[in-house]
Write a protein that holds these residues in place. Structure first.
Motif, PDB file in Angstrom:
ATOM      1  N   UNK A  54      -6.732 -10.178 104.795  1.00 26.00           N
ATOM      2  CA  UNK A  54      -5.939  -9.606 105.888  1.00 26.00           C
ATOM      3  C   UNK A  54      -6.780  -8.615 106.690  1.00 26.00           C
ATOM      4  N   UNK A  55      -7.517  -7.735 106.006  1.00 28.55           N
ATOM      5  CA  UNK A  55      -8.325  -6.725 106.704  1.00 28.55           C
ATOM      6  C   UNK A  55      -9.433  -7.366 107.541  1.00 28.55           C
ATOM      7  N   UNK A  56     -10.030  -8.421 107.012  1.00 25.21           N
ATOM      8  CA  UNK A  56     -11.107  -9.074 107.759  1.00 25.21           C
ATOM      9  C   UNK A  56     -10.563  -9.822 108.976  1.00 25.21           C
ATOM     10  N   UNK A  57      -9.417 -10.455 108.814  1.00 20.28           N
ATOM     11  CA  UNK A  57      -8.801 -11.132 109.957  1.00 20.28           C
ATOM     12  C   UNK A  57      -8.351 -10.110 110.997  1.00 20.28           C
ATOM     13  N   UNK A  58      -7.841  -8.970 110.535  1.00 24.30           N
ATOM     14  CA  UNK A  58      -7.451  -7.902 111.468  1.00 24.30           C
ATOM     15  C   UNK A  58      -8.665  -7.426 112.258  1.00 24.30           C
ATOM     16  N   UNK A  59      -9.791  -7.259 111.579  1.00 23.79           N
ATOM     17  CA  UNK A  59     -11.008  -6.837 112.281  1.00 23.79           C
ATOM     18  C   UNK A  59     -11.453  -7.892 113.294  1.00 23.79           C
ATOM     19  N   UNK A  60     -11.446  -9.147 112.868  1.00 26.00           N
ATOM     20  CA  UNK A  60     -11.899 -10.224 113.748  1.00 26.00           C
ATOM     21  C   UNK A  60     -10.994 -10.395 114.966  1.00 26.00           C
ATOM     22  N   UNK A  61      -9.713 -10.048 114.801  1.00 26.99           N
ATOM     23  CA  UNK A  61      -8.783 -10.176 115.924  1.00 26.99           C
ATOM     24  C   UNK A  61      -8.639  -8.872 116.710  1.00 26.99           C
ATOM     25  N   UNK A  62      -9.431  -7.851 116.354  1.00 27.13           N
ATOM     26  CA  UNK A  62      -9.404  -6.589 117.093  1.00 27.13           C
ATOM     27  C   UNK A  62      -8.260  -5.667 116.710  1.00 27.13           C
ATOM     28  N   UNK A  63      -7.674  -5.849 115.527  1.00 28.17           N
ATOM     29  CA  UNK A  63      -6.539  -5.026 115.105  1.00 28.17           C
ATOM     30  C   UNK A  63      -6.865  -4.054 113.975  1.00 28.17           C
ATOM     31  N   UNK A  64      -8.145  -3.911 113.658  1.00 26.19           N
ATOM     32  CA  UNK A  64      -8.491  -3.006 112.561  1.00 26.19           C
ATOM     33  C   UNK A  64      -9.970  -2.700 112.530  1.00 26.19           C
ATOM     34  N   UNK A  65     -10.347  -1.699 111.711  1.00 26.73           N
ATOM     35  CA  UNK A  65     -11.766  -1.341 111.586  1.00 26.73           C
ATOM     36  C   UNK A  65     -12.519  -2.373 110.750  1.00 26.73           C
ATOM     37  N   UNK A  66     -13.828  -2.255 110.753  1.00 26.25           N
ATOM     38  CA  UNK A  66     -14.669  -3.152 109.978  1.00 26.25           C
ATOM     39  C   UNK A  66     -14.526  -2.809 108.486  1.00 26.25           C
ATOM     40  N   UNK A  67     -13.946  -3.698 107.678  1.00 25.37           N
ATOM     41  CA  UNK A  67     -13.767  -3.395 106.258  1.00 25.37           C
ATOM     42  C   UNK A  67     -15.063  -3.422 105.463  1.00 25.37           C
ATOM     43  N   UNK A  68     -16.124  -3.942 106.054  1.00 22.85           N
ATOM     44  CA  UNK A  68     -17.399  -4.015 105.349  1.00 22.85           C
ATOM     45  C   UNK A  68     -18.272  -2.792 105.573  1.00 22.85           C
ATOM     46  N   UNK A  69     -17.836  -1.889 106.433  1.00 22.80           N
ATOM     47  CA  UNK A  69     -18.634  -0.703 106.719  1.00 22.80           C
ATOM     48  C   UNK A  69     -18.622   0.201 105.498  1.00 22.80           C
ATOM     49  N   UNK A  70     -19.806   0.446 104.958  1.00 23.30           N
ATOM     50  CA  UNK A  70     -19.935   1.257 103.752  1.00 23.30           C
ATOM     51  C   UNK A  70     -19.812   2.729 104.111  1.00 23.30           C
TER      52      UNK A  70
END
Length: 197
Positions: free
Chosen positions: A158-174
């Motif tokens: 969900x978080x990755x799809x949100x990021x890809x669709x412009x609805x959330x931050x990058x979940x992979x950012x350490x």
């Protein structure tokens, strides 16, 4: 997307609580292991139950913390190729990995392990070692841990799809080491305030 992100936050909260609780099992395992080693050296005796509880605790740490490790993005990665990709490319690779590798593998093992767990529970399976422990609790860790991992995989998807669709931050950012340390200090202060120390 907002309702999916709420579900993701709930799953993250569950795995965060489980992961932080499981950390205490490491201390318990070390104390039992050290105590067992001392008793064996000083008194030339040992207990199969104490040896087995160490294995059970290790299994609990490994299985129950799998979802927490994924939440914290601390699982083993091979970044040789993906580190050269953009944030978008890295998230696309993760979506593919979650959908086609992690979820199918975890669900398959969960499905295959369930009959083993139920048989152990129904028969009251005991260790074959003299003075050993019952076996079904440790076998129950497999579906519990895989269930938490599957839930976290859904949350991460969900978080990755949100990021890809412009609805959330990058979940992979350490987080930087300093940010992680600051987070730990805040958690310790909150715990002390909660206990009145």
């Amino acid at each position: 997307m907002s309702s999916l992100l709420r579900i993701s936050r709930l799953i993250d909260w569950i795995n965060e609580r489980v992961g932080r609780s499981v950390m205490w099992l490491v201390l318990i395992a070390v104390v039992i292991s050290a105590g067992n080693a001392l008793v064996r050296k000083l008194f030339n005796t040992s207990s199969n139950a104490l040896l087995e509880i160490q294995w059970y605790l290790f299994a609990a740490i490994f299985m129950l913390a799998a979802g927490y490790t994924f939440l914290r993005n601390e699982h083993v990665r091979i970044d040789v190729l993906t580190s050269r990709l953009s944030a978008r490319g890295q998230n696309i690779i993760d979506v593919i990995g979650i959908l086609f590798f992690l979820l199918p593998m975890a669900v398959l093992i969960l499905w295959l392990s369930w009959p083993i767990v139920t048989t152990s529970l129904a028969t009251g399976e005991m260790s074959q070692n003299p003075g050993g422990l019952i076996r079904w609790p440790v076998k129950m860790l497999l579906p519990l841990g895989l269930g938490l991992l599957v839930l976290q995989a859904v949350s991460e998807l969900i978080k990755r799809i949100a990021f890809l669709s412009g609805h959330g931050p990058n979940p992979l950012q350490k987080k930087s080491a300093a940010a992680a340390t600051e987070e730990l200090v805040v958690a310790i202060k909150a715990q002390r305030e909660g206990t009145g120390q």
